[in-house]
Design an enzyme around this catalytic site. Structure first.
Site, PDB file in Angstrom:
ATOM      1  NE  ARG A   1      -1.546   6.792  -1.048  1.00 20.33           N
ATOM      2  CZ  ARG A   1      -0.494   7.207  -1.746  1.00 20.33           C
ATOM      3  NH1 ARG A   1       0.475   7.879  -1.156  1.00 20.33           N
ATOM      4  NH2 ARG A   1      -0.407   6.938  -3.040  1.00 20.33           N
TER       5      ARG A   1
ATOM      6  NE  ARG B   1      -0.840  -5.079   4.605  1.00 23.07           N
ATOM      7  CZ  ARG B   1      -0.034  -6.147   4.536  1.00 23.07           C
ATOM      8  NH1 ARG B   1      -0.220  -7.158   5.360  1.00 23.07           N
ATOM      9  NH2 ARG B   1       0.941  -6.209   3.649  1.00 23.07           N
TER      10      ARG B   1
ATOM     11  NE  ARG C   1       2.008   1.787   4.317  1.00 30.29           N
ATOM     12  CZ  ARG C   1       2.945   1.813   3.382  1.00 30.29           C
ATOM     13  NH1 ARG C   1       4.031   1.080   3.530  1.00 30.29           N
ATOM     14  NH2 ARG C   1       2.810   2.560   2.317  1.00 30.29           N
TER      15      ARG C   1
ATOM     16  CE1 TYR D   1       0.520   1.547 -10.766  1.00 27.90           C
ATOM     17  CE2 TYR D   1      -1.326   3.036 -11.124  1.00 27.90           C
ATOM     18  CZ  TYR D   1      -0.157   2.715 -10.456  1.00 27.90           C
ATOM     19  OH  TYR D   1       0.344   3.561  -9.498  1.00 27.90           O
TER      20      TYR D   1
ATOM     21  CG  ASP E   1      -5.251  -0.374  -4.811  1.00 25.46           C
ATOM     22  OD1 ASP E   1      -5.126  -0.405  -6.055  1.00 25.46           O
ATOM     23  OD2 ASP E   1      -4.328  -0.028  -4.058  1.00 25.46           O
TER      24      ASP E   1
END
Length: 341
Positions: free
Chosen positions: A26, A39, A30, A153, A76
């Site tokens: 990651r 973003r 952010r 998921y 992703d």
């Protein structure tokens, strides 16, 4: 193009390195104001991930701004179910949501094996653009979710602490479970091979929810499918990162992979003993990066001393947390370089 910095690939292959390579899961995210700006322009996570120019831009940012030894393509793990015919939405502050889920063998009829050149062309285009932008500076890592994690998921429809809906299927309908897992596996193999053709130098399999399974279930519903992927991807080194699956380290060591990722709960010395013939990756607790600079340096030095500088890729034990100070991240990276040289 010949790589100027091939530390990651040499470490993955078990070759001698002058210092330990370092990158972070990651790392394109952010923690960086530059990422947040892109973003915001994109308007949504999915728009960012599916716009090759933007995805390439944020993939390159950690190389330029943090000094990591590898880039990892911004994407992703859930692009695979979408490519199979099960779209998802990314809801701010609550994560991915699947409006539809699969629960029966009949539900599988509306899914197809992903065709990367069409269903996932945006990822492949982002890889190609990133390779141009890297211009041989560092390797590019491609990735996909492990079949069981994707299964979670597709059946649960959202994130969960227990994934009890997904696990229920393993007990109540193993035939359905194996059929869906195989379909995911076939899609993932095609996807990773296409990433390699597009320019990925190494690929990582993320089994993010491995730790919710018992050892017996893991051996039945996860490991055989990861093995299929490892056996199929023979063009570049493969890393397997099974978070929480401390019980499976010996079995993972027997897979046809080059690197085994460790989370911060996995003892380093014990892992070296269980996985003697592969490169290890990890495994600093991401929360260490909330500590003082002196404490970060101390923790990194201890980690490097325990792993040793060879057959080792420094990383966190999971993804960096989004509110981490970028200067603390730089301290981690610089400390790895200093203590492993």
């Amino acid at each position: 193009m010949e790589l100027k910095n091939d530390l990651l690939l040499r470490a993955a292959r078990g070759e001698k390195t002058e210092r330990t390579p370092v990158w972070m899961m990651r790392q394109a995210g952010r923690i960086l104001a530059e990422y947040r700006a892109v973003r915001e322009t994109a308007g949504s996570f999915i728009k960012l991930a599916t716009t090759p120019e933007m995805a390439a831009e944020v993939t390159l940012q950690p190389v330029d701004l943090l000094g990591v030894d590898a880039a990892i393509i911004f994407s992703d793990i859930l692009v695979i179910p979408e490519a199979m015919g099960l779209p998802y939405e990314m809801v701010e502050k609550s994560g991915p949501i699947f409006p539809a889920t699969v629960h029966t063998i009949q539900d599988l009829d509306r899914l197809h094996i992903a065709e990367p050149e069409t269903d996932l062309k945006y990822v492949l285009d982002a890889i190609k653009l990133t390779k141009e932008g890297l211009y041989g500076r560092v390797p590019l890592i491609g990735f996909a979710g492990a079949p069981f994690t994707i299964f979670c998921y597709m059946t649960e429809g959202k994130g969960s602490k227990t994934f009890s809906v997904a696990k229920k299927h393993l007990y109540a309908d193993p035939e359905f479970s194996h059929l869906l897992l195989q379909k995911i596996t076939d899609s993932t193999i095609a996807y990773l091979k296409a990433q390699v053709v597009a320019g990925a130098n190494l690929v990582q399999i993320f089994d993010s929810w491995a730790g919710i399974l018992s050892p017996e279930q893991y051996n039945t519903f996860s490991l055989p499918y990861i093995k299929q992927i490892c056996d199929a991807i023979d063009e570049v080194p493969v890393t397997v990162f099974a978070k929480g699956a401390f019980f499976a380290r010996k079995a993972i060591s027997e897979l046809n992979c080059a690197v085994v990722g460790l989370d911060w709960n996995m003892d380093i010395a014990e892992s070296r003993e269980l996985i003697p013939n592969k490169t290890l990756q990890g495994n600093l607790d991401p929360c260490v990066l909330y500590a003082s600079y002196d404490q970060i340096r101390k923790e990194v030095k201890n980690m490097v001393q325990q792993f040793g500088t060879q057959r080792y890729i420094a990383n966190l034990g999971h993804g960096v947390y989004p509110d981490t100070d970028p200067d603390k991240v730089r301290c981690f990276i610089e400390s790895v370089k200093e203590f492993s040289s």
